[in-house]
Scaffold this motif. Structure first.
Motif, PDB file in Angstrom:
ATOM      1  N   SER A 105      -6.825  -0.931   6.291  1.00  0.00           N
ATOM      2  CA  SER A 105      -7.208  -1.329   7.646  1.00  0.00           C
ATOM      3  C   SER A 105      -6.022  -1.548   8.585  1.00  0.00           C
ATOM      4  N   ASN A 106      -4.870  -0.976   8.267  1.00  0.00           N
ATOM      5  CA  ASN A 106      -3.713  -1.074   9.160  1.00  0.00           C
ATOM      6  C   ASN A 106      -2.741   0.053   8.823  1.00  0.00           C
ATOM      7  N   ASP A 107      -1.792   0.305   9.725  1.00  0.00           N
ATOM      8  CA  ASP A 107      -0.717   1.231   9.388  1.00  0.00           C
ATOM      9  C   ASP A 107       0.178   0.544   8.361  1.00  0.00           C
ATOM     10  N   VAL A 108       0.741   1.319   7.435  1.00  0.00           N
ATOM     11  CA  VAL A 108       1.609   0.731   6.408  1.00  0.00           C
ATOM     12  C   VAL A 108       2.930   1.488   6.280  1.00  0.00           C
ATOM     13  N   CYS A 109       3.231   2.359   7.264  1.00  0.00           N
ATOM     14  CA  CYS A 109       4.502   3.094   7.225  1.00  0.00           C
ATOM     15  C   CYS A 109       5.641   2.157   7.656  1.00  0.00           C
ATOM     16  N   ALA A 110       6.885   2.633   7.488  1.00  0.00           N
ATOM     17  CA  ALA A 110       8.052   1.764   7.664  1.00  0.00           C
ATOM     18  C   ALA A 110       8.070   1.050   9.014  1.00  0.00           C
ATOM     19  N   GLN A 157       0.835  -1.206   0.000  1.00  0.00           N
ATOM     20  CA  GLN A 157       0.000   0.000   0.000  1.00  0.00           C
ATOM     21  C   GLN A 157       0.874   1.262   0.000  1.00  0.00           C
ATOM     22  N   GLY A 158       0.404   2.342   0.656  1.00  0.00           N
ATOM     23  CA  GLY A 158       1.167   3.589   0.632  1.00  0.00           C
ATOM     24  C   GLY A 158       0.877   4.434   1.856  1.00  0.00           C
ATOM     25  N   THR A 159       1.792   5.354   2.142  1.00  0.00           N
ATOM     26  CA  THR A 159       1.743   6.173   3.353  1.00  0.00           C
ATOM     27  C   THR A 159       0.361   6.821   3.583  1.00  0.00           C
ATOM     28  N   TYR A 160      -0.244   7.363   2.521  1.00  0.00           N
ATOM     29  CA  TYR A 160      -1.482   8.131   2.727  1.00  0.00           C
ATOM     30  C   TYR A 160      -2.743   7.286   2.719  1.00  0.00           C
TER      31      TYR A 160
END
Ligand code: IMP
Ligand code: MG
Length: 352
Positions: free
Chosen positions: A210-215, A194-197
């Protein structure tokens, strides 16, 4: 590298030895920036021993073109291109057993694929719930059951991979495998999706996944602590696309997108992606949210067709070079990779 400052841990010869690193790859916009292609390239170029997928679930679609063959993957890590890379799916990911088994068989990676016993399992009821009502009509989800499965996981009623007999042969303690690989000095790649935004925490809620996807979430998904990470590569496409609902600054019409060659169609859903020009403000914030150390600027050939297929920085024309330099100046990071076409080898790797 010219006058670019190499950040800590970038693969370069040091007293004849290559620095070995643990790298995270994430997307700085709304996904679909070309992470899959970059991860496949790195798996070969950096002799990646372990490529582990974090991120949400089979809502992701990664396209990899290798030797003229196109692979569309939703679950298996894109490092499969290197035949000696071990491929793992971390416990933070939700898994559709049918999808994952089909991909493993098609790629013939049975002997080097592993899945964590604590991955949550997408069931028919999740897919059904994702295909109607609020999720379909308002949010515009991928309909893959990913969100409803994560909801069940939060409610502590989700099924786990260890309960699925068809997955038994692939079960492994993913976090132990990865951490042992890192400690042994092997090159490890953690693949985000996915992506940050569209991060649940940092994106344009409620129009998010439905989840955080940042590093840091990707590290958590696979069970690697923050002190183990050497490099965070932020993938930024030369223009911005978004699928599904939610605000998109500078959005142009589908027709205009087709005129500019920015019309793309979803890997999972086939929907035409909405498009907008490169957004420096979003890119700067994504650098911050992900703690990025390097930028991969992808699809430069779409904006600057003259650079199609180039693998040498000197082959770029003046206009393309000035865009790359602007990105470096505005973001304060080196652009280490430049995508010049869909093929795994259509890339400028400026580290060497
Ligand atoms: P979900 O992740 O299927 O719940 O969908 C929520 C939002 O995230 C929708 O706007 C989807 O189009 C978007 N989305 C989910 N996965 C991806 C992806 O891999 N790339 C781009 N957009 C995605
Ligand atoms: Mg995609």
């Amino acid at each position: 590298m010219g006058n670019l400052k190499l950040s800590k841990g970038v693969k370069k010869p040091f007293h004849g030895v290559f620095c070995l690193v643990c790298t995270v790859v994430v997307d700085g916009f709304f996904g679909d920036g070309g992470k899959g292609k970059l991860v496949s390239y790195l798996s070969v170029a950096d002799e990646i021993a372990v490529c582990a997928r974090g991120g949400v679930g089979p809502n992701a679609g990664h396209t990899v073109v290798d030797d003229g063959v196109t692979f569309k993957l939703r679950m298996v890590p894109c490092g499969f291109v290197n035949h000696s890379t071990r491929l793992l799916i971390g416990p933070g990911v939700v898994v559709n057993p049918e999808v994952v088994i089909k991909e493993v068989k098609e790629l013939g990676i049975e002997d080097r694929f592993g899945i964590d016993p604590q991955c949550a399992i997408i069931e028919a009821k999740h897919i059904e719930a994702d295909g109607k009502g609020h999720l379909k009509e308002i949010i515009g989800t991928t309909g893959t059951g990913t969100g409803p499965c994560n909801a069940d996981r939060a409610l502590r009623v989700a099924k786990m991979a260890k309960e699925i007999p068809e997955l038994e042969e692939f079960l492994t303690d993913v976090s132990t495998e990865i951490n042992e690989a890192i400690d042994s000095g092997a090159n490890v790649l953690l693949e985000g999706t996915q992506g940050t935004y569209i991060s649940l925490y940092h994106g344009t809620y409620p129009f998010v996944t439905s989840n955080d996807v940042c590093a840091s979430a990707i590290c958590s998904d696979v069970g690697v602590g923050p002190t183990k990470i050497d490099e965070v590569i932020l993938v930024l496409k030369a223009y911005v696309t978004r699928v599904g609902a939610g605000f998109l600054a500078g959005e142009i019409s589908f027709e205009e997108a087709r005129n500019r060659g920015w019309d793309e169609y979803g890997t999972v859903t086939g929907r035409q992606r909405r498009a907008a020009p490169f957004n420096f403000e979003l890119a700067r914030r994504a650098v911050m949210l992900n703690g990025a150390t390097q930028i991969a600027l992808t699809k430069l050939d779409i904006s600057y067709p003259e650079c199609k297929g180039a693998s040498d920085y000197d082959a770029l024309n003046e206009e393309a070079v000035s865009f790359v330099e602007k990105v470096e100046k505005e973001l304060g990071l080196p652009v280490t990779f430049i995508g010049t076409g869909p093929g795994v080898r259509e890339i400028i790797d400026r580290r060497t």
